[in-house]
Design an enzyme around this catalytic site. Structure first.
Site, PDB file in Angstrom:
ATOM      1  N   ARG A   1       0.828  -1.211   0.000  1.00 32.00           N
ATOM      2  CA  ARG A   1       0.000   0.000   0.000  1.00 32.00           C
ATOM      3  C   ARG A   1       0.856   1.253   0.000  1.00 32.00           C
ATOM      4  NH1 ARG A   1      -3.463   1.887  -2.520  1.00 32.00           N
ATOM      5  NH2 ARG A   1      -4.312  -0.237  -2.399  1.00 32.00           N
TER       6      ARG A   1
ATOM      7  N   LYS B   1       4.844  24.785  -3.729  1.00 31.73           N
ATOM      8  CA  LYS B   1       3.535  24.333  -3.247  1.00 31.73           C
ATOM      9  C   LYS B   1       3.495  22.807  -3.317  1.00 31.73           C
ATOM     10  CE  LYS B   1       1.220  28.623  -4.562  1.00 31.73           C
ATOM     11  NZ  LYS B   1       0.210  29.278  -5.412  1.00 31.73           N
TER      12      LYS B   1
ATOM     13  N   LYS C   1       8.913  39.679  -2.778  1.00 27.90           N
ATOM     14  CA  LYS C   1       7.464  39.687  -2.984  1.00 27.90           C
ATOM     15  C   LYS C   1       6.882  41.051  -2.629  1.00 27.90           C
ATOM     16  CE  LYS C   1       5.259  35.821  -2.062  1.00 27.90           C
ATOM     17  NZ  LYS C   1       5.102  35.202  -3.393  1.00 27.90           N
TER      18      LYS C   1
ATOM     19  N   GLU D   1       8.680  39.597  -7.718  1.00 28.68           N
ATOM     20  CA  GLU D   1       7.283  39.382  -8.090  1.00 28.68           C
ATOM     21  C   GLU D   1       6.602  40.717  -8.383  1.00 28.68           C
ATOM     22  OE1 GLU D   1       4.387  36.618  -5.837  1.00 28.68           O
ATOM     23  OE2 GLU D   1       3.935  38.647  -5.108  1.00 28.68           O
TER      24      GLU D   1
ATOM     25  N   ASP E   1       3.045  37.886 -11.991  1.00 27.53           N
ATOM     26  CA  ASP E   1       2.082  37.158 -11.173  1.00 27.53           C
ATOM     27  C   ASP E   1       0.649  37.536 -11.505  1.00 27.53           C
ATOM     28  OD1 ASP E   1       1.480  35.319  -9.103  1.00 27.53           O
ATOM     29  OD2 ASP E   1       1.125  36.971  -7.718  1.00 27.53           O
TER      30      ASP E   1
END
Length: 274
Positions: free
Chosen positions: A88, A125, A157, A186, A207
């Site tokens: 599994r 992410k 950022k 960004e 962005d």
């Protein structure tokens, strides 16, 4: 790098303290089989699970291999108890990684049909504890891993710009980073993109812009500093990749390659080849 400690943690989570289900005597063999077409990945991690349990992987495909329904990603033989205990965990990690690779492959092919030079990249992410598995899956399918952690590139950022100002933020972080570390900024519009390039950004992250805005920003960056790379990001789907690939951007980064790729449907079968 996948370690024995990672595999032990995965198995401890699944096996628990008193496994009666898989207390099966004797020897057996098994195979990890695709139930739908896709791109195999995480096969090294699945193999590591069986190796840790002293079952022998006798055959395996390389990560990045295209598979069809019925194809075996790996074959294993050994004590039935070990093979069944590893099943599994091996299925789960390979199915997840193969899903990431399959989605990455689709995005890369969609981009290359428009512009063979544009790169499709992942982001940070990722699932905690599985970043290495997911990033390797991206690479196996022809994608770019992007930065693996915060040390690989400085990202300026909007919060940094609000606190320090654009030029001061770039200068501050460049002073503190290695000469080998790029600084990415960004921005959210073509004008800001041009300012970031002129202020010394190595990479300008465009962005949440539309394809039309991205194309305009790419032109503005080239006029301000022809050496700065441009990266489009922000909710870009596989379906939207061709539109962004046609803007002249250097990189298309997609969080969805890792955070929402559906697992490839795999199963584990023991015994004969039926």
């Amino acid at each position: 790098m996948l370690t024995d400690a990672d595999v032990e943690r995965w198995l401890r989570e699944d096996v628990g303290h008193h496994d009666v289900t898989n207390d099966v005597p004797g020897e057996t063999s098994g195979r990890l089989v695709a139930k739908e077409p896709g791109v195999a990945a995480g096969v090294d991690a699945a193999s590591a699970v069986f190796d840790y349990l002293d079952a022998t992987v006798t055959e395996r495909v390389a990560d990045g291999t295209a598979v069809d329904p019925g194809d075996a990603l790996l074959r294993v033989a050994g004590p039935a108890r070990a093979v069944l205990r590893g099943e599994r965990v091996a299925v789960n990690v390979a199915a997840h990684a193969s899903g990431v690779a399959t989605r990455t492959d689709a995005a890369v092919e969609a981009a290359r049909e428009v512009d063979p030079d544009v790169r499709v990249a992942a982001t940070r992410k990722t699932t905690p504890g599985l970043r290495g598995v997911e990033k390797r899956a991206v690479a196996a399918a022809g994608g770019d891993t992007h930065r693996l952690d915060l040390s690989h590139m400085v990202m300026v950022k909007d919060n940094h710009v609000a606190e320090l100002g654009l030029t001061e933020a770039i200068e501050r972080f460049r002073e503190r980073a290695s000469f080998a570390t790029n600084v990415e900024v960004e921005v959210e519009g073509p004008d800001a993109a041009a300012r970031a390039a002129a202020a010394g950004a190595d990479v300008v992250l465009l962005d949440n812009m539309t394809p039309a805005e991205t194309a305009a920003a790419v032109e503005r960056v080239a006029a301000a500093d022809g050496d700065a790379l441009t990266e489009a990001s922000g909710g870009i789907t596989v379906e939207a990749v061709p539109d962004y690939a046609g803007t002249g951007v250097d990189v298309i980064s997609m969080g969805g390659l890792t955070h929402s790729a559906p697992a490839l449907d795999l199963s584990f079968r023991t015994g004969g080849d039926g």
